[in-house]
Motif scaffolding. Structure first.
Motif, short mmCIF file in Angstrom:
data_model
loop_
_atom_site.label_atom_id
_atom_site.label_comp_id
_atom_site.label_asym_id
_atom_site.label_seq_id
_atom_site.Cartn_x
_atom_site.Cartn_y
_atom_site.Cartn_z
N UNK A 122 -78.80 66.75 -76.50
CA UNK A 122 -78.38 67.56 -77.75
C UNK A 122 -77.51 66.60 -78.72
N UNK A 123 -77.84 66.64 -79.72
CA UNK A 123 -77.05 65.80 -80.75
C UNK A 123 -75.63 66.54 -81.09
N UNK A 124 -74.46 65.62 -80.98
CA UNK A 124 -73.26 66.09 -80.94
C UNK A 124 -72.68 67.07 -82.29
N UNK A 125 -73.75 66.95 -83.30
CA UNK A 125 -73.44 67.78 -84.50
C UNK A 125 -74.18 69.29 -84.02
N UNK A 126 -74.98 69.39 -83.09
CA UNK A 126 -75.49 70.78 -82.71
C UNK A 126 -74.57 71.39 -81.63
N UNK A 127 -73.55 71.00 -81.32
CA UNK A 127 -72.57 71.64 -80.32
C UNK A 127 -71.78 72.62 -81.17
N UNK A 128 -71.48 72.68 -82.43
CA UNK A 128 -70.74 73.49 -82.94
C UNK A 128 -69.65 72.74 -83.35
N UNK A 129 -68.74 73.39 -84.38
CA UNK A 129 -67.53 72.85 -84.95
C UNK A 129 -66.39 72.58 -83.85
N UNK A 130 -66.29 73.42 -83.04
CA UNK A 130 -65.18 73.33 -82.12
C UNK A 130 -65.26 71.94 -81.21
N UNK A 131 -66.46 71.47 -80.95
CA UNK A 131 -66.81 70.31 -80.25
C UNK A 131 -66.19 69.07 -80.92
N UNK A 132 -66.18 69.19 -82.26
CA UNK A 132 -65.52 68.24 -82.99
C UNK A 132 -63.93 68.32 -83.32
N UNK A 133 -63.50 69.63 -83.02
CA UNK A 133 -62.13 69.81 -83.35
C UNK A 133 -60.63 69.34 -82.29
N UNK A 134 -59.81 68.98 -82.58
CA UNK A 134 -58.79 68.62 -81.89
C UNK A 134 -58.03 69.67 -81.15
N UNK A 135 -57.81 69.51 -79.92
CA UNK A 135 -57.16 70.56 -79.14
C UNK A 135 -55.54 70.50 -79.60
N UNK A 136 -54.93 71.82 -79.71
CA UNK A 136 -53.68 71.96 -80.07
C UNK A 136 -52.91 72.86 -78.96
N UNK A 137 -52.19 72.33 -78.12
CA UNK A 137 -51.48 73.14 -77.22
C UNK A 137 -50.20 73.93 -77.97
N UNK A 138 -50.16 75.15 -77.78
CA UNK A 138 -48.84 75.60 -78.05
C UNK A 138 -48.20 76.51 -77.29
N UNK A 139 -46.91 76.29 -77.07
CA UNK A 139 -46.03 77.19 -75.84
C UNK A 139 -45.10 78.03 -76.48
N UNK A 140 -44.82 79.22 -76.14
CA UNK A 140 -43.95 80.23 -76.83
C UNK A 140 -42.37 79.69 -76.42
N UNK A 141 -41.80 79.92 -77.26
CA UNK A 141 -40.32 79.63 -76.92
C UNK A 141 -39.41 80.93 -77.51
#
Length: 145
Positions: free
Chosen positions: A1-20
């Protein structure tokens, strides 16, 4: 599978959010206990950078249940990191992972978890858990090869 076929999230950066609920209290904990300082701050949150990856503490009216690991750091020497953090006042949780495949109980704050989940080619991981000032469950992990 071409990386472009995996969808937009496959190329997105993960952004951890913790509540305070209290950003001032959280900032003191992350500074004094963990030795971290924000790289940016706004009225609604604090941005931290560790090992080239960002995470955010955001002002939240709700509180974290802290019933599971919300974020973890991968380290090369878990004993040294646990000792340093204990010296700064961090309290590590006693955790019983015996119900998990390859899991056990913590000994001196550190548990051995063999083969329970993918770990970048490792056969398992050693882990230690603690809560921040806001009740978020955080972890330190060291892959076992």
């Amino acid at each position: 599978m071409d990386t472009d076929d995996r969808g937009l999230l496959a190329r997105a950066r993960v952004a951890t959010r913790l509540p305070a609920q209290d950003l001032d209290r959280a900032r003191r904990f992350y500074s004094e206990q963990l030795g971290l300082e924000p790289v940016d701050e706004r009225p609604g949150g604090l941005l931290y950078r560790c090992g080239g990856v960002d995470f955010v503490l955001f002002r939240s009216a709700g509180s974290s249940a802290g019933a599971f690991t919300q974020m973890a750091w991968e380290v090369d020497d878990i004993e040294a990191v646990v000792a340093e953090l204990r010296g700064r006042g961090v309290v590590f949780e006693d955790v019983d992972l015996s119900g998990l495949l390859g899991g056990g109980r913590t000994t001196d704050g550190i548990a051995e978890v063999r083969g329970n989940y993918p770990s970048k080619g490792a056969r398992g991981e050693r882990g230690a858990w603690f809560r921040d000032s806001e009740g978020n469950m955080l972890a330190i992990g060291q892959p076992v090869y």
